[in-house]
Design a protein around this motif. Structure first.
Motif, PDB file in Angstrom:
ATOM      1  N   MET A   1      75.110 -25.534  84.969  1.00  0.00           N
ATOM      2  CA  MET A   1      74.876 -26.942  84.777  1.00  0.00           C
ATOM      3  C   MET A   1      73.506 -27.269  85.362  1.00  0.00           C
ATOM      4  SD  MET A   1      77.183 -30.205  86.016  1.00  0.00           S
ATOM      5  CE  MET A   1      78.084 -29.185  87.077  1.00  0.00           C
ATOM      6  N   GLU A   2      72.701 -27.920  84.574  1.00  0.00           N
ATOM      7  CA  GLU A   2      71.362 -28.331  84.978  1.00  0.00           C
ATOM      8  C   GLU A   2      71.404 -29.838  85.240  1.00  0.00           C
ATOM      9  OE1 GLU A   2      67.497 -27.329  85.871  1.00  0.00           O
ATOM     10  OE2 GLU A   2      68.996 -25.949  85.112  1.00  0.00           O
ATOM     11  N   TRP A  12      73.095 -34.692  83.580  1.00  0.00           N
ATOM     12  CA  TRP A  12      73.468 -33.283  83.573  1.00  0.00           C
ATOM     13  C   TRP A  12      73.431 -32.754  82.163  1.00  0.00           C
ATOM     14  CZ3 TRP A  12      75.761 -36.765  86.800  1.00  0.00           C
ATOM     15  CH2 TRP A  12      75.775 -36.454  88.154  1.00  0.00           C
ATOM     16  N   GLY A  13      72.991 -31.529  82.042  1.00  0.00           N
ATOM     17  CA  GLY A  13      73.115 -30.765  80.806  1.00  0.00           C
ATOM     18  C   GLY A  13      74.120 -29.658  81.051  1.00  0.00           C
ATOM     19  N   HIS A  14      75.129 -29.584  80.229  1.00  0.00           N
ATOM     20  CA  HIS A  14      76.211 -28.615  80.411  1.00  0.00           C
ATOM     21  C   HIS A  14      76.162 -27.542  79.328  1.00  0.00           C
ATOM     22  CE1 HIS A  14      78.159 -31.511  83.099  1.00  0.00           C
ATOM     23  NE2 HIS A  14      77.877 -32.405  82.177  1.00  0.00           N
ATOM     24  N   ASN A  31      76.377 -30.117  75.982  1.00  0.00           N
ATOM     25  CA  ASN A  31      76.626 -31.554  76.032  1.00  0.00           C
ATOM     26  C   ASN A  31      75.939 -32.134  77.255  1.00  0.00           C
ATOM     27  OD1 ASN A  31      78.526 -30.653  77.968  1.00  0.00           O
ATOM     28  ND2 ASN A  31      79.847 -32.391  77.564  1.00  0.00           N
ATOM     29  N   GLY A  32      75.925 -33.469  77.331  1.00  0.00           N
ATOM     30  CA  GLY A  32      75.259 -34.157  78.431  1.00  0.00           C
ATOM     31  C   GLY A  32      76.148 -35.210  79.050  1.00  0.00           C
ATOM     32  N   GLN A  57      71.999 -26.349  77.945  1.00  0.00           N
ATOM     33  CA  GLN A  57      71.742 -27.310  79.018  1.00  0.00           C
ATOM     34  C   GLN A  57      70.538 -28.189  78.705  1.00  0.00           C
ATOM     35  OE1 GLN A  57      71.601 -25.330  82.845  1.00  0.00           O
ATOM     36  NE2 GLN A  57      73.360 -24.065  82.289  1.00  0.00           N
ATOM     37  N   VAL A  58      69.504 -27.604  78.169  1.00  0.00           N
ATOM     38  CA  VAL A  58      68.303 -28.362  77.799  1.00  0.00           C
ATOM     39  C   VAL A  58      68.653 -29.411  76.740  1.00  0.00           C
ATOM     40  CG1 VAL A  58      66.056 -28.173  76.632  1.00  0.00           C
ATOM     41  CG2 VAL A  58      66.646 -26.614  78.496  1.00  0.00           C
TER      42      VAL A  58
END
Length: 72
Positions: A1-2, A12-14, A31-32, A57-58
Motif C-alpha cells: 500500500m502506497e 492510499w493506492g492499494h 484501487n484508491g 498502487q500508482v
C-alpha cells in the motif's frame, strides 16, 4: 500500500493480488482510498488489472488525486 498526503487528505493506492494459475502469472487489482482526519471520504472501485503491484498502487493514487481535484 502506497500512501501520501495531498491537499490535506490522506490518500492510499492499494494493490490486491489476483490469483494466477500455472498458465497466467499473477496480476494486481488497483484501487484508491481517501480520508481526511480520521474520517473516510471516498474509495474507488477496482481501477483495473495491472502487471505489478507498483502499477496498481500508482493507479490508486492517481485516482485519488483526480477525485480531490474535482471534489476537494
Amino acid at each position: 500500500m502506497e500512501a501520501e498526503v495531498y491537499k490535506g487528505y490522506a490518500i492510499w493506492g492499494h494493490a490486491i493480488r489476483e490469483h494466477g494459475n500455472i498458465l497466467w502469472p499473477a496480476r494486481y487489482a488497483g484501487n484508491g482510498t481517501i480520508t481526511k482526519g480520521s474520517k473516510f471520504v471516498e474509495a474507488s472501485g477496482v481501477l483495473g488489472s495491472f502487471k505489478t503491484d507498483e502499477d496498481a498502487q500508482v493507479a490508486g493514487l492517481a485516482w485519488a488525486h483526480a477525485w480531490i481535484e474535482r471534489h476537494g
